[in-house]
Design an enzyme around this catalytic site. Structure first.
Site, PDB file in Angstrom:
ATOM      1  N   HIS A 126      50.676  14.330  34.092  1.00 17.40           N
ATOM      2  CA  HIS A 126      50.607  14.098  32.648  1.00 17.40           C
ATOM      3  C   HIS A 126      51.937  14.342  31.939  1.00 17.40           C
ATOM      4  CE1 HIS A 126      45.922  14.445  32.429  1.00 17.40           C
ATOM      5  NE2 HIS A 126      46.351  13.676  33.429  1.00 17.40           N
TER       6      HIS A 126
ATOM      7  N   TYR B  27      45.530  13.718  16.789  1.00 19.45           N
ATOM      8  CA  TYR B  27      44.707  12.715  17.458  1.00 19.45           C
ATOM      9  C   TYR B  27      43.633  13.305  18.367  1.00 19.45           C
ATOM     10  CZ  TYR B  27      47.461   9.502  14.976  1.00 19.45           C
ATOM     11  OH  TYR B  27      48.017   8.819  13.913  1.00 19.45           O
TER      12      TYR B  27
ATOM     13  N   TYR C   3      35.942  15.757  34.540  1.00 16.87           N
ATOM     14  CA  TYR C   3      35.793  15.090  35.833  1.00 16.87           C
ATOM     15  C   TYR C   3      34.558  15.588  36.592  1.00 16.87           C
ATOM     16  CZ  TYR C   3      40.369  13.065  35.070  1.00 16.87           C
ATOM     17  OH  TYR C   3      41.422  12.348  34.541  1.00 16.87           O
TER      18      TYR C   3
END
Length: 396
Positions: free
Chosen positions: A161, A265, A276
């Protein structure tokens, strides 16, 4: 009404058994496309920049190389003086590190400046960074006068990431960069930490005077917006000046966002995905107080990457549409946005079965794509005229 086009497994199997990618045409909702394979044999290409003379620069994420190519498919040896990249020491599926996006300065024809984002190594691990250098292509192609103009303020040892997509604002040539939250969800809401943020800098790495948190005290002055998970598609609309981003959700919940100064956001508190493990996450997909709702959440996983707002002449049917590279979608995803909502959502070129990492548009309005594989390609997509020419792959 939202329109989604899919491909049957049977149709996909027929196409994959067919001829090579070059010189094939494909039918989409609005136009028939011809695909030419320009170059092959790239190792996990990630970013693509089109030069004014018709050549291109392409990055190879891992092993961290920059190559210069031409329309005949010739690729240079790796360019010299490219910054060293962080390499994650562990299982390969736990690493997204390497050399990421490449872009030309808006005044490239006069200053020859090329910008690169990458995973920068340090004693603490790594972070996302931007370097720039001057392209010299007489003799052996190389970069000269290379300098790192941005370094993420907190590094760690994760290989995941990094974000890494950036775009030049056409108004003032400032740069907006997405920085992923480094697979640590607590970092995306910390405005003093660049992880999980959109960063805005000048083209030489300074802090723009109108950044939203300049002199604010509680957030870093280079931060433009927060709440980003791992956005890898970021593009200004050259006509409206709006800044669009796509973002990877966790398990589901991939988003399209309209990025504005000082906004939040939502990640990880506002998300349409789940963990997951399948466990719920956050407080909902929309309407969380103090956070911006996404413009769109894909119900079917896209794993979106490179992004352009199409303003070319070759495909007037797509004017103003967002074109996203699709990794899980294995194609190009076209979204039409009207009155703040996605009204068309088309999966194109999925017959390839290839992960599309970046999308660019040349001066003629043709699309250029790169496929993110061990044997990655550079593709050029044009309008097929007449549509009946070639072997048209019709979706079932």
């Amino acid at each position: 009404m939202l329109h989604v086009r899919a491909v049957s497994a049977a149709a996909l199997a027929v196409v994959l058994a067919g001829p090579a990618l070059a010189d094939r045409t494909f039918e989409t909702d609005k136009v028939t496309l011809r695909v030419e394979t320009v170059a092959k044999g790239l190792v996990h290409p990630w970013g693509l920049a089109l030069l004014p003379d018709g050549r291109f620069l392409v990055t190879e994420r891992n092993p961290g190389r920059l190559r210069l190519g031409d329309r005949d498919g010739k690729l240079s040896e790796p360019l010299g003086n490219v910054p060293e990249v962080f390499r994650y020491e562990g299982p390969t599926d736990r690493s997204q590190a390497g050399l990421f996006h490449v872009a030309l300065h808006p005044d490239f024809e006069s200053n020859r400046l090329v910008y690169l984002s990458f995973s920068e190594p340090s004693d603490e691990g790594a972070g996302t960074a931007i370097a720039r250098g001057r392209l010299v292509d007489e003799g052996t192609p190389r970069l000269e006068d290379v300098e790192v103009i941005y370094t993420q303020n907190k590094h760690d040892s994760s290989g995941l990431h990094f974000g890494g997509r950036f775009a030049f604002d056409p108004k003032d040539k400032s740069i907006v960069l997405s920085v992923g939250e480094r697979r640590n969800i607590s970092r995306a809401q910390d405005g003093e930490d660049h992880a999980g943020s959109f960063i805005r800098i000048t083209d030489d790495g300074g802090v723009p005077n109108d950044n939203p948190f300049r002199n604010a005290g509680d957030k870093d002055e280079k931060v433009f917006a927060i709440g980003n998970r791992n956005s890898q598609g970021l593009a200004f609309d050259p006509e409206t000046g709006r800044l669009w981003a796509n973002d990877h959700g966790p398990k589901g919940g991939d988003e399209i966002n309209l990025i504005e100064a000082g906004k939040n956001y939502g990640w990880p508190f506002q998300t349409g995905g789940v963990d997951y493990s399948g466990a719920p996450m956050g407080k909902g997909s929309r309407g969380v107080e103090g956070m911006e709702d996404p413009v769109h959440i894909w119900e079917e996983t896209v794993a979106p990457s490179g992004l352009v707002v199409y303003r070319g002449e070759m495909f007037p049917e797509w004017r103003g549409d967002l074109l996203h590279g699709g990794l899980a979608a294995r194609g190009v995803v076209r979204t039409k946005i009207e009155d703040g909502k996605v009204t068309e959502d088309e999966r194109m070129l999925t017959d390839f079965g290839r992960r599309i990492r970046d999308v660019q548009v040349d001066r003629e309005g043709a699309l250029w794509l790169i496929t993110e594989h061990e044997d990655g390609e550079v593709l050029r997509v044009t309008r097929a005229e007449p549509a009946a020419t070639g072997a048209v792959e019709r979706k079932q």
